[in-house]
Design a protein around this motif. Structure first.
Motif, PDB file in Angstrom:
ATOM      1  N   PRO A  34       0.953  -1.274   0.101  1.00  0.00           N
ATOM      2  CA  PRO A  34       0.195   0.098  -0.089  1.00  0.00           C
ATOM      3  C   PRO A  34       0.930   1.363  -0.207  1.00  0.00           C
ATOM      4  O   PRO A  34       2.002   1.158   0.304  1.00  0.00           O
ATOM      5  N   PRO A  35       0.168   2.329  -0.478  1.00  0.00           N
ATOM      6  CA  PRO A  35       1.027   3.599  -0.176  1.00  0.00           C
ATOM      7  C   PRO A  35       1.766   4.002   0.862  1.00  0.00           C
ATOM      8  O   PRO A  35       1.052   3.646   1.928  1.00  0.00           O
ATOM      9  N   TRP A  44      -2.155   7.701  10.323  1.00  0.00           N
ATOM     10  CA  TRP A  44      -3.408   7.163   9.581  1.00  0.00           C
ATOM     11  C   TRP A  44      -4.753   7.322  10.733  1.00  0.00           C
ATOM     12  O   TRP A  44      -4.581   6.870  11.818  1.00  0.00           O
TER      13      TRP A  44
END
Length: 97
Positions: A34-35, A44
């Motif tokens: 994932p990025p 996040w």
């Protein structure tokens, strides 16, 4: 339909549906990572349901800059309170080992 037949049919339906949650688990394997976060210090914050006075609306997650070193985001939650629900806001806390 007799009472016994209805009971047997109901039991059969319950037994058939009892296995459904196990079948609903589906995993996805992706060949690329994932990025990465946009930069150092970003954390996040997952999305959540918010009440706007009329209905629940989805607030999408986002990367945000942590307010201090070792800050960890603790997501909010909806908690039952009597006949209704109370929203507890997310908050930052210091990460400890």
């Amino acid at each position: 339909m007799s009472r016994r037949a209805t009971l047997l049919l109901l039991c059969a339906a319950v037994l058939m549906l009892a296995g459904v949650p196990g079948l609903a688990r589906v995993g996805v394997v992706v060949g690329i990572a994932p990025p990465a976060p946009p930069g150092p210090g970003y954390v996040w914050q997952p999305g959540y349901w918010s009440w706007n006075g009329v209905q629940y609306v989805w607030v999408p997650g986002a990367y945000v800059v942590a307010p201090y070193v070792h800050a960890v985001w603790v997501p909010g939650a909806w908690i039952r309170h009597g006949p209704g629900w109370v929203g507890v806001a997310g908050r930052w806390r210091h990460w400890r080992r």
